[in-house]
Design an enzyme around this catalytic site. Sequence first.
Site, PDB file in Angstrom:
ATOM      1  N   LYS A  88       0.831  -1.214   0.000  1.00 56.75           N
ATOM      2  CA  LYS A  88       0.000   0.000   0.000  1.00 56.75           C
ATOM      3  C   LYS A  88       0.868   1.267   0.000  1.00 56.75           C
ATOM      4  CE  LYS A  88      -4.039  -2.190   2.114  1.00 56.75           C
ATOM      5  NZ  LYS A  88      -5.099  -2.087   3.158  1.00 56.75           N
ATOM      6  N   PHE A 119     -15.516   3.769   6.412  1.00 52.40           N
ATOM      7  CA  PHE A 119     -14.128   4.063   6.031  1.00 52.40           C
ATOM      8  C   PHE A 119     -13.906   4.025   4.521  1.00 52.40           C
ATOM      9  CE2 PHE A 119     -14.338  -0.525   7.093  1.00 52.40           C
ATOM     10  CZ  PHE A 119     -13.855  -1.082   5.916  1.00 52.40           C
ATOM     11  N   ARG A 142      -2.301 -14.107   4.441  1.00 53.20           N
ATOM     12  CA  ARG A 142      -3.069 -13.416   5.491  1.00 53.20           C
ATOM     13  C   ARG A 142      -2.355 -13.542   6.836  1.00 53.20           C
ATOM     14  NH1 ARG A 142      -7.318 -10.080   4.083  1.00 53.20           N
ATOM     15  NH2 ARG A 142      -8.254 -10.566   6.089  1.00 53.20           N
ATOM     16  N   THR A 177      -5.692  -6.690  10.618  1.00 55.01           N
ATOM     17  CA  THR A 177      -5.972  -5.425   9.923  1.00 55.01           C
ATOM     18  C   THR A 177      -5.450  -4.229  10.709  1.00 55.01           C
ATOM     19  OG1 THR A 177      -8.003  -6.451   9.102  1.00 55.01           O
ATOM     20  CG2 THR A 177      -7.820  -4.063   8.860  1.00 55.01           C
ATOM     21  N   ARG A 198       2.347  -6.340   9.057  1.00 56.84           N
ATOM     22  CA  ARG A 198       1.658  -5.160   9.595  1.00 56.84           C
ATOM     23  C   ARG A 198       2.228  -4.725  10.941  1.00 56.84           C
ATOM     24  NH1 ARG A 198      -4.330  -6.874   7.398  1.00 56.84           N
ATOM     25  NH2 ARG A 198      -4.321  -5.599   5.499  1.00 56.84           N
ATOM     26  N   ASN A 225      -2.164   0.415   6.539  1.00 57.04           N
ATOM     27  CA  ASN A 225      -1.675  -0.843   7.118  1.00 57.04           C
ATOM     28  C   ASN A 225      -0.797  -1.671   6.169  1.00 57.04           C
ATOM     29  OD1 ASN A 225      -3.703  -1.736   5.487  1.00 57.04           O
ATOM     30  ND2 ASN A 225      -4.900  -2.741   7.072  1.00 57.04           N
ATOM     31  N   HIS A 280      -2.106  -5.404   1.429  1.00 57.58           N
ATOM     32  CA  HIS A 280      -3.395  -6.048   1.188  1.00 57.58           C
ATOM     33  C   HIS A 280      -3.159  -7.486   0.766  1.00 57.58           C
ATOM     34  CE1 HIS A 280      -7.248  -7.076  -0.641  1.00 57.58           C
ATOM     35  NE2 HIS A 280      -6.541  -7.566  -1.637  1.00 57.58           N
TER      36      HIS A 280
HETATM   37  P1  ATP Z   1      -7.146  -5.874   3.037  1.00 58.39           P
HETATM   38  O1  ATP Z   1      -8.499  -6.155   2.380  1.00 58.39           O
HETATM   39  O2  ATP Z   1      -6.558  -4.541   2.620  1.00 58.39           O
HETATM   40  O3  ATP Z   1      -6.197  -7.004   2.859  1.00 58.39           O
HETATM   41  P2  ATP Z   1      -8.263  -6.649   5.562  1.00 58.39           P
HETATM   42  O4  ATP Z   1      -8.895  -7.770   4.801  1.00 58.39           O
HETATM   43  O5  ATP Z   1      -7.412  -6.998   6.741  1.00 58.39           O
HETATM   44  O6  ATP Z   1      -7.371  -5.751   4.601  1.00 58.39           O
HETATM   45  P3  ATP Z   1     -10.773  -5.268   5.357  1.00 58.39           P
HETATM   46  O7  ATP Z   1     -11.812  -5.408   6.411  1.00 58.39           O
HETATM   47  O8  ATP Z   1     -10.952  -5.996   4.074  1.00 58.39           O
HETATM   48  O9  ATP Z   1      -9.369  -5.626   6.027  1.00 58.39           O
HETATM   49  O10 ATP Z   1     -10.617  -3.722   5.076  1.00 58.39           O
HETATM   50  C1  ATP Z   1      -9.963  -3.270   3.903  1.00 58.39           C
HETATM   51  C2  ATP Z   1      -9.051  -2.126   4.267  1.00 58.39           C
HETATM   52  O11 ATP Z   1      -9.850  -1.025   4.693  1.00 58.39           O
HETATM   53  C3  ATP Z   1      -8.113  -2.392   5.461  1.00 58.39           C
HETATM   54  O12 ATP Z   1      -6.957  -3.071   5.123  1.00 58.39           O
HETATM   55  C4  ATP Z   1      -7.816  -0.980   5.902  1.00 58.39           C
HETATM   56  O13 ATP Z   1      -6.856  -0.353   5.049  1.00 58.39           O
HETATM   57  C5  ATP Z   1      -9.164  -0.301   5.721  1.00 58.39           C
HETATM   58  N1  ATP Z   1      -9.976  -0.373   6.939  1.00 58.39           N
HETATM   59  C6  ATP Z   1     -10.643  -1.453   7.418  1.00 58.39           C
HETATM   60  N2  ATP Z   1     -11.299  -1.165   8.561  1.00 58.39           N
HETATM   61  C7  ATP Z   1     -11.056   0.145   8.798  1.00 58.39           C
HETATM   62  C8  ATP Z   1     -11.439   1.069   9.813  1.00 58.39           C
HETATM   63  N3  ATP Z   1     -12.218   0.684  10.821  1.00 58.39           N
HETATM   64  N4  ATP Z   1     -10.989   2.334   9.723  1.00 58.39           N
HETATM   65  C9  ATP Z   1     -10.200   2.735   8.687  1.00 58.39           C
HETATM   66  N5  ATP Z   1      -9.795   1.928   7.707  1.00 58.39           N
HETATM   67  C10 ATP Z   1     -10.208   0.652   7.754  1.00 58.39           C
HETATM   68 MG    MG Z   2      -9.980  -7.457   2.994  1.00 58.13          MG
END
Ligand code: ATP
Ligand code: MG
Length: 138
Positions: free
Chosen positions: A10, A58, A86, A92, A103, A113, A116
Amino acid sequence: MPQRTFSIVKPDAVRNGHTGAILGEIDKAGFRFVALKQQSISKRQAEGFYAVHRGKPFFDALCEFMSSGTLVLMVLEKENAIADLRKLMGATNPANAEEGTIRKQFASSIQENAIHGSDAEDTAAFEIGYWFAGYELI
Ligand code: ATP
Ligand code: MG
């Protein structure tokens, strides 16, 4: 049978100079780099990629952030690639991420973070096809 997953370094991690270290962690963990490219993306492209999150509080900030700078797009391959990436990424929210995860080491916040990774076979297939043409996957 090897499995493919999709990953992004990212913009926060690229900006902070962590690209090489993150690619090193992925390499050490035994993934093969099927495809890899560095580019920036538009907010519209980010919105299409994160369509499953449309409507979440978000969503707008996330798409703004993802289009704020250079990122590295990758297709990775190994046995159990989706789950193993993962695990290597960590939670996350970096505050909850296990020691040694990407992370934990490189993320700055729940939004910024560092990395992805696809979360299932169907999302991996969608995400690979969204960013890469067939001829780029070798
Ligand atoms: P990714 O899809 O990026 O691999 P993830 O699967 O761990 O991450 P998701 O729930 O899919 O998390 O959320 C996608 C992305 O949105 C997160 O990686 C983060 O960058 C952002 N995000 C998620 N939750 C929040 C939140 N509560 N506040 C701000 N940003 C968030
Ligand atoms: Mg995700």
